[in-house]
Write an enzyme that holds these catalytic residues in place. Structure first.
Site, PDB file in Angstrom:
ATOM      1  N   HIS A   1      83.963   9.312  29.864  1.00 14.36           N
ATOM      2  CA  HIS A   1      83.926  10.750  29.341  1.00 14.36           C
ATOM      3  C   HIS A   1      83.291  11.650  30.123  1.00 14.36           C
ATOM      4  CE1 HIS A   1      79.795   9.309  28.661  1.00 14.36           C
ATOM      5  NE2 HIS A   1      79.431  10.619  28.396  1.00 14.36           N
TER       6      HIS A   1
HETATM    7  N1  UDP Z   1      79.418   4.324  21.865  1.00 12.09           N
HETATM    8  C1  UDP Z   1      79.685   3.929  20.705  1.00 12.09           C
HETATM    9  N2  UDP Z   1      81.129   4.110  20.478  1.00 12.09           N
HETATM   10  C2  UDP Z   1      82.053   4.479  21.607  1.00 12.09           C
HETATM   11  C3  UDP Z   1      81.727   4.600  22.742  1.00 12.09           C
HETATM   12  C4  UDP Z   1      80.323   4.440  22.799  1.00 12.09           C
HETATM   13  O1  UDP Z   1      79.088   3.770  19.586  1.00 12.09           O
HETATM   14  O2  UDP Z   1      83.348   4.291  21.048  1.00 12.09           O
HETATM   15  C5  UDP Z   1      78.100   4.238  22.152  1.00 12.09           C
HETATM   16  C6  UDP Z   1      77.598   3.319  23.185  1.00 12.09           C
HETATM   17  O3  UDP Z   1      77.338   2.200  22.791  1.00 12.09           O
HETATM   18  C7  UDP Z   1      76.180   4.102  23.718  1.00 12.09           C
HETATM   19  C8  UDP Z   1      76.312   5.511  23.560  1.00 12.09           C
HETATM   20  O4  UDP Z   1      77.382   5.598  22.477  1.00 12.09           O
HETATM   21  O5  UDP Z   1      75.095   3.692  22.838  1.00 12.09           O
HETATM   22  C9  UDP Z   1      76.846   6.101  24.644  1.00 12.09           C
HETATM   23  O6  UDP Z   1      77.187   7.500  24.375  1.00 12.09           O
HETATM   24  P1  UDP Z   1      78.024   8.321  25.507  1.00 12.09           P
HETATM   25  O7  UDP Z   1      78.804   6.975  26.603  1.00 12.09           O
HETATM   26  O8  UDP Z   1      78.809   9.234  24.650  1.00 12.09           O
HETATM   27  O9  UDP Z   1      76.857   9.148  26.246  1.00 12.09           O
HETATM   28  P2  UDP Z   1      75.895   8.701  27.552  1.00 12.09           P
HETATM   29  O10 UDP Z   1      75.079   7.617  27.156  1.00 12.09           O
HETATM   30  O11 UDP Z   1      76.787   8.816  28.839  1.00 12.09           O
HETATM   31  O12 UDP Z   1      75.089  10.039  27.410  1.00 12.09           O
END
Ligand code: UDP
Length: 364
Positions: free
Chosen positions: A207
């Protein structure tokens, strides 16, 4: 003690769930006022987390999303300022590195309301990432900086931030992995629903703006994933789904695209995958928490510790490097030793709560 929490994006809901529970369980009463900026608004990117993780219903929902970074941040500052003027909290609490984080910090610091930043001190040293700018500015506006790692403490010190403001309390995501990991084992039916066999599939997420807004990188990643011998499940962020369509990029047949899943299902998918391929910050760490090897589809990472201990490999958006790393079937038994306590002891939520309450008492 009144604390105003500003959240808006999926990873923030998960982090806030941990701390909000710690607030409710603490002997000293904490009144938490939750402001949802509306940055993530789809039900499967927002509502599901409030329901599953028991986060109290937001007191305010600003409904701001879908614009450019500048539009969103500006409108959020305006909305959060109104809430702060009305609520007059002792602390403004923000998480991570999104536009909601920065907007909360800027609104509060100008009203002389103390700002606490959870997940402070992370740096990718890539200033093209909107998240990097949000992190740096929020850290410099904050009065209390809760870091997850020693690396983060060093980053803050290198930028001249006073150590007296910094508390290295570990990672709230580790608290979440322990607490909700147990719950996921009991509640999630996702493996049966998707007809997946344990350790016979790869989990992928994608993403980051630098990957999905760049057609060449996005196409390279898809070509790399196409080499997998095992099926890949990919719960897809709405932004990525839009870009794949817009750039007419072919998704390989071995990649099963899903709508975003709830956290408990995600944890279950992470625990049972043979390998995780991701550009998410949170998912890189969750791979390690659940002892699943990870390849990271980025050129750099804020979570260097995992690369150092061998639980994460950076492969960028390079077709050959991804192709080579994706067939990790022989990883089981080949994994490095699991190192304890890289991200604290799973009590970060309690430590944040005690710290904010203690500071409040001193102020009286
Ligand atoms: N996550 C979720 N469902 C999904 C994809 C990700 O619950 O379909 C959770 C994942 O387990 C993690 C969080 O969302 O805890 C990560 O979010 P994201 O990847 O959007 O953001 P980042 O961590 O890169 O800021």
């Amino acid at each position: 003690m009144k604390i105003c929490t500003v959240i808006g994006a999926r990873p923030q809901f998960i982090k806030a769930a941990v701390v909000s529970r710690a607030f409710r369980e603490h002997a000293t009463p904490v009144q938490e006022v939750i402001v949802h900026t509306g940055q993530h608004f789809d039900a499967n990117m927002s509502q599901v987390f409030f329901e599953e993780l028991g986060i109290p219903h937001p007191n305010y929902n600003l409904g701001i999303g879908g614009g450019t970074h500048g539009q969103n941040t500006g409108r959020m500052i305006e909305g959060i300022e109104q809430v702060l003027l009305q609520e007059k909290p002792d602390w403004l609490l923000v998480y991570g590195d999104t536009d909601s984080t920065l907007a909360g910090a800027l609104a509060a610091v100008k009203l002389h309301i103390s700002v606490a930043h959870v997940e402070a001190g992370l740096r990718s040293f890539n200033r093209k990432m909107p998240e990097e700018i949000n992190r740096i500015l929020t850290d410099h506006a904050a009065d209390r900086l809760f870091t997850p790692t020693k690396t983060a403490v060093n980053n803050l010190s290198n930028e001249g931030i006073s150590v007296s403001k910094v508390q290295n309390i570990g990672d709230v995501m580790y608290d979440a992995a322990l607490y909700y990991g147990r719950m996921a084992e009991q509640c999630s039916q996702i493996l049966a629903m998707l007809d997946l066999t344990k350790k016979k599939y790869v989990l992928a997420t994608l993403h980051r703006q630098e990957n999905v807004d760049d057609p060449e990188r996005l196409d390279n990643i898809m070509q790399g994933l196409a080499a997998s011998h095992l099926p890949i499940v990919m719960p897809l962020h709405p932004r990525t789904r839009n870009r794949l369509q817009e750039f007419a990029i072919t998704v390989p047949a071995s990649v099963k695209i899903l709508d975003p899943v709830g956290y408990l299902d995600m944890v279950m998918l992470e625990k049972n995958a043979v390998l995780i391929a991701t550009d998410s910050g949170g998912v890189q760490k969750e791979a390690y928490f659940h002892k699943t090897p990870c390849i990271t589809l980025r050129d750099e990472t804020e979570w260097l510790e995992l690369v150092e201990i061998g639980w994460n490999t950076l492969v960028g958006a390079d077709v050959q490097r991804i192709q080579k790393a994706i067939n990790f079937d022989n990883a089981i038994g080949n994994q490095p030793d699991w190192v304890e306590n890289v991200y604290g002891d799973g009590k970060a939520g309690e430590k944040i709560t005690s710290s904010l309450i203690e500071e409040g008492k001193q102020a009286i």
